[in-house]
Enzyme design. Structure first.
Site, mmCIF file in Angstrom:
data_model
loop_
_atom_site.group_PDB
_atom_site.id
_atom_site.type_symbol
_atom_site.label_atom_id
_atom_site.label_comp_id
_atom_site.label_asym_id
_atom_site.label_seq_id
_atom_site.Cartn_x
_atom_site.Cartn_y
_atom_site.Cartn_z
ATOM 1 N N GLU A 1 -37.311 -122.738 -44.946
ATOM 2 C CA GLU A 1 -36.354 -121.903 -45.672
ATOM 3 C C GLU A 1 -35.299 -122.760 -46.365
ATOM 4 O OE1 GLU A 1 -37.833 -120.756 -42.713
ATOM 5 O OE2 GLU A 1 -38.930 -119.597 -44.196
ATOM 6 N N ASN B 1 -44.843 -121.443 -44.420
ATOM 7 C CA ASN B 1 -44.805 -120.718 -45.692
ATOM 8 C C ASN B 1 -44.427 -121.667 -46.833
ATOM 9 O OD1 ASN B 1 -42.136 -120.716 -44.276
ATOM 10 N ND2 ASN B 1 -41.458 -119.980 -46.250
ATOM 11 N N ASP C 1 -43.550 -114.648 -46.686
ATOM 12 C CA ASP C 1 -43.178 -115.561 -45.615
ATOM 13 C C ASP C 1 -44.163 -115.510 -44.458
ATOM 14 O OD1 ASP C 1 -41.648 -117.442 -44.206
ATOM 15 O OD2 ASP C 1 -40.678 -115.871 -43.069
#
Lengths: 186, 612, 315, 634
Positions: free
Chosen positions: B210, B294, B336
């Protein structure tokens, strides 16, 4: 046809209206011109001072930024642009602490928030010292205050995005501590 | 009522006694495959030494302990034997290790390592080790500052610190043997995974999908900590260690430098594909298997293309790191769906033949059975409610995304199931060779997503999406189920109000253990799913229970309690539940958790009462 | 540089100019008729004395017949114009062969331009400039990140709005090489006036060469001053908003600066590009474009010079 | 040359005195605040609208100064945005619509032979509401909180994210104020026209101006709720965080445009159709004959009224709506050229067939035709969906709608002002100054706005606070600025003309132009009761019919306010009815509404708490009058 009473009535109405909105004038000012260099405020994270209590140092500029709708809106934009929202979400927090509640690790005064943004804090808050101009840090600090409902009269109700927190222009500092779980959506 | 409901999946031709029939069928299935059971690979049937030296128990990642003192008949009398406070308030995802007569517990940041002496009553602290990671690393750890455990290897306990270091500690003395810095928090890199040691090499991968990091896995010399090889999961072939040996099963994974060419510009440099989950190892084929995270950012419009080699599974040679095959569960992931979940290595009868397979309950909602020699997908079946995709095309191996659930820049796309944490996140499942069932903790959640332009500013989040999660159909947020991978169906399931965020443990006594986020530690009958015993711990459980044989010869079950993790960060980081988008949207689903539990880490160890 | 609907350089604008010409002639004809009639009416009885007894009982069959004729003339004119308009509209909607896909995103107050053509590795991003290969149709996808903008290059085609939450498309088939100016045509706030696009139509070979240059990451700093400039860029607020491919800077709040020095304008057409203009713009953006979201970043003289030198090297 | 019939002089005088007492107002401030006389209220409207017309004109001059040269630095972008927003909003909401209504308020009851307007208290209320809206906008503007979002206020620029503060709320509430006022006026006008016409004035005999106002008022009633709705939705988004225009949460920014233009396009015709009525009245009088093709004129007005609701999308061709739908709106927009063309023909034909006298009002009519037809034809051009993509939001459109609105509405308005000024004030305006005014404004107008067509075609977009040099725009802009100041000079002469006239004694005859309408049958200015006896009508041009006397219908009470209600089509007298007395309640109700509206800019609770005083005021307003048997007061 232009009787004197007519003029008087108009003047009266105008006065009434003026009184109603004059109070809000300062918070409507839009400063878009070039801005001169500014000095950082005195930053003190705690009011606990040896030798007896002393009021926290106030900065003369704080008032302007905090109570100006345009500056707060600029702060809202920067909050997204500078990825503040990445950690603090819409104020509920995530990687960083929540900002819409009433817990302030490093102080809730706008000068203290300025300090937190500018200096960073050791447990993960990065320092934006050279990454944002002084004006921008003020704007961000003013917006953070609005998240907590400290200056809701200049806050926007929402952004053009997914609905997150309740409208900030309706928030008051008194709500900040209340943590009602959201209703289950769907 | 904290206990979940037991739900029996109706069987064809079921009459009035589903439980009996289910059991009978399982037994019949067992008998039918008797020969195959006997021929089962050693990977799934290691001789039971009563220890727990790696988080998944064994290289096949079965989380099965053959200890069988605790049975459905006596489990009700399980009682706590001793407890131990970790002194931390963050989420504890780790499994305690038991080596010989010592238990090792690694905590979330600040990543303390405790050694407990099991020979003495109450298991007193033997030593402690504090690696002192940089506090600022807390600011770049997405979804709580967890640690998923340590691994024991030849007298050393090896684990990772949040700020990106791998540390080896002398298991007897608690003295540091070596430490190697692998990640840079200024780029957003942290390490939360549990390392695995294969053939003297410590396998470590980074976290930070992220934060715009570039995912990698690296092998360190277990004795010295020196880097033996490092393979990136994005970028040109030489960085990914793709060479002539690389023979993916599907055509879409073949080609020059796909790790760069399936990205626009240099997006692969900040494209994620981290390795924060589980690694398995097959000694026969001599291959390691691990999943990649991801692609970043979450906003898919910023990274058109398949985004190789994210959200897929690599098979690599443990000695050289060279890739052998790759399969992408979710090409061009839009939700995700990290593919870091556990790879359970089994030998299953499929189409009448015994096949060496990987069983993989994947975040995108499908339970994959993959030939682990070739990378061919043998089956992929949804195990929860899925609407983000329409299925998996077994010819091409590709997931078929649902058009209507693809995020659109600026628009809120509603009701995407499963949510970003997937049908099942990192919390590992367990496989019992006795029941031939996979026990999997899962979540039943959906989400609304709005994507936006993500800014890459090193060290800050690189997501570009706002998410709001909520319970899926039925209103329950968690599931614990038994899945028969050979017959490709669910055998039973337990519905939990809160997401099930703990790992599963199954034992030779045919008991399954897991914990709930409001603190109940539960034992179920492995064959029926019937709740047999439960115990309320001090905080929510999101860790991995283990079972071991104590120095006194008794079977113990240990679990760490301490709510947190992505699902519980609302409690552990004291977030404000009025913001449903907080913690990347998980707070929308678990906003009520603060009223159900409080943070704080405690080890619980249970055993049956001593025979009189 | 030209910004005029009267000098078309693309099929679309040419068609529209044709329609304009038709409209102009039909309408001019109508106007001449009306004015002639009015002039006649005025001159016909202009010596009438004041306060003539009004006529009350009147019937004007002749005039009413003329009115009928006039109405028929109007209807015919309208049918001609509506048909022409409809046919033009259809022609504009027809996509061309092998379109070059470009995505344009409007932001306050600049344009993000992404060439989404061919395999993703060949995609290119720039800002405030569009290059089009001569004769090849371009399919332009239009989106907005904040408020409504409108994409308008009058020499090439009519305008289409960029609306948050919607995606619009338009086609442009350039037929004449040259440099044109486009501009935002929907009021979008403070700097609506300075939201221009620098458009170049050039032969396909030149275009491909340009694209190849744009595809390359930013040039590495050639000398110590520029290397220092790169550090300044990364260390100061610059990197919070701008991206330079090949460096750590990857923010998308502001225009991509990977090849900023290859562009011919600065600040969305507010200034022609030059090293001096760049320095002035960095020193005080609010003076040149009041209200712009670009802040004045405090830099020492050395830092400023190095930064300008670095950026000026990003050809 | 009064055409009023001559009953016995003393009886007439006694009746008039009694009526004057019955219909008159109390003197002083109280009388000013309580009056329900349509003429007094209309005069107030006229003065106020012209004041704001002048102010908005000054803003236009400032904008033209800024744009006179490229890269102008006279105004900051923020100030410029406020200027064009306040200019546009004032012109549309505070000048153009109310001024047309003001003329109608004054003239319609006179033209249909009524004593007062229907719902006179509502009418009084409407003025105070209008004034409240106008002051809200302008006080805010002077306090530097002027809206800066354009007169159209498109979301999301006007929404909570991009318009911080209260600027947009002030704009939105100003609209609510003025539209409440306009709706109140329209209801009054429709009722007056349909139920209070003099006996015998069948629909077929109704003057064209009254027809025009009937169509306008109906259009207002159907169009204005749309804009009130959309601005209320905007306020709700801004104040309470609703999501009407949040595309992310299922709202739609284009919805704003649909609702706005569903009002906005008819709005143009609401401004323009009364002007057609002026032109018809003036042409008729000065061509010395009834308008050619009366029936066609009426049909054209009604057709425009209907068609006007079917073209709003032509303001949105660039938003990327489906092409086929756009074609429909293209056809509809072009179709409106037919009724317009018919009207133009009829007026010219009237001049052609009549014996025209070119007094100043007539000059304005000719100026109107010459100018408006250009605006109409450019309207046909912008109605074409594809061509509009080049013209939309450029100076071409600025030119187009100024040709339509100034050429098509303000020119006739000046003509009407010159024409009816004796009726309003009892004084005739100077012809000489009137001609100077006409020529300055007419030529200044062409100089200002004709170059804008070329600017638009040469790519200059609207609403830019500055523009670069070198694009060939400089000469046109300079010409436009010079033209604008020429217009300003004409406007100054107009003011001088009015002031000089007002300083003269009120000596205008009842019918200075020998015009045919009933409004000329009463004295200039008319007495409070308008007509001593209700006229009876048997022709479209009653004062031209019988040059010596006007038939009347007697029998209405003189000692209290009584009116006669007639049937909608044939105007047959039905029942008698009371007309309300002067009262302070409309003023108080308007005050309460003002507090509520202004308060709701700041808090939605203003709706709750503000409703209480409003309810009290309305209760007082509607408190039943104690009446004795037969409707006479006790």
């Amino acid at each position: 046809m232009s009787s004197p009473c007519r003029v008087r009535a108009e003047r009266l109405l105008a006065l009434l209206l003026a009184a109603a909105v004059l109070a809000g004038c300062e918070r409507e000012k839009r400063h878009i011109g070039p801005s001169g260099p500014e000095a950082a405020p005195v930053i003190q994270t705690t009011p606990f001072v040896p030798g007896g209590a002393q009021p926290l140092p106030k900065d003369p500029r704080a008032e302007f930024y905090e109570n100006n709708a345009f500056e707060v809106a600029q702060g809202a934009r920067l909050f997204r642009w500078y990825n503040c929202s990445g950690c603090h979400s819409n104020g509920g927090g995530g990687m960083g602490p929540a900002l819409i509640d009433d817990q302030w690790i490093y102080g809730s005064e706008i000068e203290q928030i300025y300090g937190t943004i500018q200096q960073g804090r050791p447990n993960g808050m990065p320092s934006f010292r050279d990454k944002a101009t002084e004006e921008q840090i003020w704007q961000l600090a003013a917006y953070v205050r609005s998240l907590a409902g400290k200056n809701s009269q200049v806050a926007s109700s929402r952004s053009d995005a997914m609905a997150g927190i309740p409208p900030r222009n309706q928030a008051s500092p008194a709500d900040a501590g209340k943590e009602t779980p959201p209703k289950r959506l769907r | 009522m904290p206990h979940g409901r037991v739900f029996h999946r109706p069987q064809k031709g079921d009459g009035v006694q589903p439980r009996v029939r289910t059991t009978a069928r399982s037994i019949a299935g067992l008998l039918g495959a008797l020969a195959l059971v006997i021929a089962s690979s050693a990977t799934a049937r290691a001789d039971e030494d009563g220890q727990w030296t790696m988080p998944a128990k064994n290289y096949a990642s079965t989380r099965y302990s053959a200890l069988n003192q605790i049975t459905p008949a006596n489990v009700a009398s399980l009682r706590p034997e001793f407890t131990f406070s970790t002194g931390t308030t963050k989420g504890i995802e780790a499994a305690p290790l038991v080596v010989g007569a010592t238990m090792y517990v690694v905590t979330p940041y600040p990543n303390y390592l405790f050694a407990l002496d099991l020979t003495k009553p109450g298991a007193p602290l033997k030593w402690r080790y504090a690696p002192r990671p940089v506090p600022a690393s807390q600011g770049v750890a997405c979804c709580d500052v967890v640690n998923r455990g340590a691994v024991f290897w030849r007298g050393k306990v090896i684990f990772n610190t949040l700020d990106g270091q791998t540390v080896a500690v002398n298991a007897d003395t608690g003295k540091e043997v070596w430490r190697t810095r692998l990640g840079d928090i200024n780029k957003g890199e942290t390490i939360t995974m549990a390392p695995l040691v294969v053939k003297g090499k410590v396998l470590v991968g980074n976290s930070g999908g992220e934060m715009g990091v570039r995912g990698w896995i690296t092998a360190l010399n277990a004795d010295t900590g020196a880097v033996a090889w490092k393979a990136f999961n994005t970028g040109p072939d030489r960085d990914v260690l793709i060479g002539p040996d690389f023979k993916p099963f599907y055509a879409s994974d073949r080609g020059q430098d796909l790790g760069a060419r399936t990205w626009p510009g240099e997006a692969w440099k900040i494209g994620g594909g981290t390795v924060w989950g589980w690694i398995s190892y097959d000694p026969e084929l001599d291959l390691i298997y691990y999943g990649t995270g991801n692609p970043g950012p979450w906003n898919p419009d910023q990274r058109p293309g398949d985004n190789k080699w994210t959200a897929g599974i690599f098979a690599r040679d443990p000695d050289t790191g060279k890739a052998r095959w790759f399969y992408q569960f979710t090409p061009h992931d839009q939700h995700d769906y990290d593919a870091i979940n556990e790879n359970v290595l089994l030998d299953l009868p499929i189409g009448g033949k015994a096949r060496k397979v990987i069983v993989r309950p994947e975040r995108n909602g499908y339970l994959y059975v993959i030939d682990r020699a070739s990378g061919e997908v043998l089956s992929a079946d949804p195990f929860v409610h899925v609407n983000s995709s329409e299925g998996v095309d077994l010819k091409t191996g590709r997931l078929i995304p649902t058009k209507a659930k693809e995020p659109k820049l600026g628009k809120v796309v509603r009701d995407i199931c499963p949510s970003a944490n997937g049908a099942k996140d990192w919390m590992p499942s367990a496989w019992s060779p006795r029941t031939r069932l996979l026990y999997l903790p899962a979540t039943n959640m959906c989400m609304d997503v709005q994507t936006a332009e993500a800014n890459y500013i090193a060290g800050t989040p690189y997501v570009g999406a706002e998410v709001r999660m909520y319970a899926g159909p039925g209103g329950h947020r968690g599931l614990f189920m038994a899945w028969d991978p050979a017959r490709r169906k669910k055998v039973w399931e337990v519905q939990e109000d809160l997401p099930v965020w703990s790992g599963a443990l199954t034992t030779g006594g045919d008991v399954v253990f897991y914990g709930t986020m409001d603190g109940w530690f539960k034992a179920l009958d492995a064959r029926t799913g019937k709740l047999l015993w439960s115990f309320k711990t001090s905080s929510g459980i999101i860790s991995q229970p283990v079972s071991y044989r104590g120095p006194d010869g008794r079977q113990y079950v240990a679990v760490l309690s301490g709510v947190g993790g992505w699902a519980g960060v609302v409690v552990s980081a004291d977030l404000d539940p009025r913001d449903p988008t907080a913690a990347l949207g998980f707070v929308g689903a678990t906003g009520d958790l603060k009223q159900k539990t409080t943070p704080g880490g405690t080890l619980y160890v249970f055993a049956l009462p001593r025979a009189r | 540089m030209s910004q005029s609907a009267l000098h078309p350089a693309a099929d679309q604008a040419t068609r529209l100019l044709g329609l304009w010409d038709l409209m102009l002639w039909v309408c001019a004809g109508m106007y001449v008729l009306v004015i002639a009639f009015l002039a006649w009416a005025i001159w016909r009885r202009r010596r009438a004395a004041y306060l003539i007894e009004p006529e009350v009982m009147v019937s004007d069959p002749g005039l009413e017949r003329a009115l009928g004729g006039w109405a028929v003339l109007i209807v015919v004119g309208l049918i001609v114009l509506t048909t022409a308009s409809f046919l033009t509209d259809r022609a504009l909607a027809t996509p061309g062969e092998r379109p070059l896909k470009i995505k344009v995103t409007g932001q306050q107050w600049w344009w993000r331009v992404e060439y989404q053509d061919g395999p993703v590795e060949r995609w290119v991003e720039t800002a405030n400039e569009i290059r089009l290969p001569l004769g090849r149709p371009a399919e332009i996808e239009l989106a907005s990140d904040d408020v409504i903008h409108s994409f308008w290059i009058p020499n090439l085609a009519g305008k289409t709005d960029l609306i948050p939450g919607r995606t619009n498309r338009m086609a442009i088939t350039p037929r004449r090489a040259g440099r044109f100016r486009g501009q935002c045509a929907e009021f979008c706030g403070f700097q609506h006036a300075h939201m221009a696009l620098d458009v170049t139509v050039e032969p396909e070979a030149a275009f491909e060469a340009w694209r190849a240059r744009q595809l390359a990451p930013a040039a590495a700093p050639a000398d110590p001053q520029r290397a220092y400039g790169q550090q300044v860029f990364q260390a100061k607020a610059c990197a919070m908003c701008h991206a330079i491919a090949g460096t750590q800077a990857g923010s998308r709040n502001g225009p991509d600066l990977t090849h900023v020095a290859s562009r011919r304008t600065l600040a969305a057409g507010a200034l022609p590009y030059s090293k001096g203009a760049l320095a002035g713009w960095i020193a005080n953006p609010q003076a040149l474009k009041p209200g712009t979201n670009m802040p004045a970043v405090r830099l020492s003289a050395d830092e400023q010079a190095a930064l300008v030198a670095y950026l000026d090297g990003l050809k | 040359m009064s055409a009023v019939p001559m009953p016995p002089a003393d009886a007439e005088a006694r009746a008039a005195a009694k009526l004057a007492e019955t219909w008159g107002d109390r003197p002083g401030v109280w009388g000013w605040l309580t009056t329900v006389d349509h003429k007094r209220i209309a005069r107030r409207y006229l003065v106020t609208t012209f004041v704001f017309f002048g102010l908005a004109g000054i803003l236009a001059l400032l904008m033209r100064l800024q744009l006179a040269r490229p890269e102008g630095r006279l105004l900051s972008p923020d100030r410029y945005n406020e200027l064009f927003t306040v200019h546009g909003s004032t012109m549309m909401f505070i000048f153009a619509v109310p001024v047309m209504e003001a003329v109608a308020l004054y003239l319609v009851p006179l033209m249909v032979g009524a004593r007062n307007i229907a719902f006179p208290r509502l009418n009084a209320y409407s003025y105070y509401m209008y004034l409240g809206g106008a002051l809200t906008l302008w006080v805010a503007f002077f306090l530097n909180i002027g809206p800066d979002i354009g007169w159209f206020g498109y979301t999301p620029l006007s929404g909570p994210e991009y318009s911080p503060g209260k600027r947009a709320d002030i704009w939105a509430q100003m609209i609510t104020f003025t539209e409440v006022a306009a709706l109140a006026v329209s209801v009054s006008i429709v009722t007056t026209i349909l139920r209070m016409r003099a006996p015998g004035m069948t629909l077929a005999r109704m003057p064209l101006f009254v027809w025009a106002m009937l169509v306008t008022a109906f259009m207002t009633i159907f169009a204005l709720p749309s804009v009130m709705l959309v601005t209320s939705m905007l306020i709700s988004d801004r104040l309470m965080g609703t999501h009407f225009f949040n595309y992310a949460e299922g709202g739609d920014v284009v919805l704003f445009q649909h609702l706005f233009w569903f009002f906005g396009h008819p709005e143009v015709y609401i401004i323009f159709i009364p002007a057609l009525g002026f032109v018809s009245a003036i042409t008729e009088t000065f061509a010395r004959r009834p308008v050619v093709g009366h029936t066609f004129m009426v049909l054209a007005l009604v057709a425009i009224g209907f068609l006007a609701f079917g073209l709003w999308v032509h303001h949105m061709f660039a938003t990327g709506l489906p092409k086929l739908g756009n074609s429909f709106y293209t056809s509809a927009s072009m179709a409106i050229a037919l009724p317009s063309g018919v009207q133009i023909f009829c007026w010219i034909a009237t001049i052609w067939a009549g014996r025209p006298i070119f007094k100043t009002p007539m000059l304005w009519v000719i100026g109107f035709i010459v100018t408006f037809v250009i605006g109409g034809l450019t309207g046909v051009m912008v109605a074409s969906a594809p061509l509009d993509l080049q013209l939309h939001d450029t100076y071409f459109v600025v030119a187009h709608f100024h040709y339509v609105l100034i050429g098509g509405a303000v020119f006739p308005l000046f003509g009407a002002f010159q024409y009816w000024f004796p009726k309003f004030t009892g004084r005739v305006l100077s012809e000489t100054l009137g001609r100077w005014q006409f020529w300055l404004i007419f030529l200044g107008f062409q100089l200002t706005f004709f170059p804008m067509h070329l600017l638009g075609l040469n790519g200059m977009p609207r609403r830019v606070y500055t523009y670069p040099a070198g694009l060939g725009w400089e000469p046109y802009n300079l010409a436009a600025t010079i033209g604008a100041f020429t217009i300003a000079a004409g406007a100054v002469i107009f003011v001088v003309n009015v002031v000089l006239a007002l300083r003269r004694p009120a000596d205008a005859p009842a019918n200075p132009w020998d015009a045919p309408g009933l409004e000329w049958a009463v004295a200039s200015p008319p007495p409070a009761y308008n007509f001593v006896d209700t006229p009876a009508v048997s022709s479209r041009t009653p004062l031209w019919e019988d040059r010596t006397s006007l038939p009347v219908m007697g029998g209405l009470a003189t000692d209290y306010r009584e009116i006669v209600v007639t049937s909608p089509v044939e105007a047959e007298p039905g029942n008698r009815q009371d007309s309300p007395d002067p009262t302070i309640w409309p003023f108080l109700a308007a005050l309460a509404t003002t507090v509520l509206f202004i308060g709701s800019i700041f808090s939605e609770w203003a709706l709750v708490w503000g409703a209480i005083p409003l309810a009290i005021a309305l209760t007082g307003w509607f408190w039943p009058k104690r009446t004795g048997p037969g409707g006479a007061p006790e």
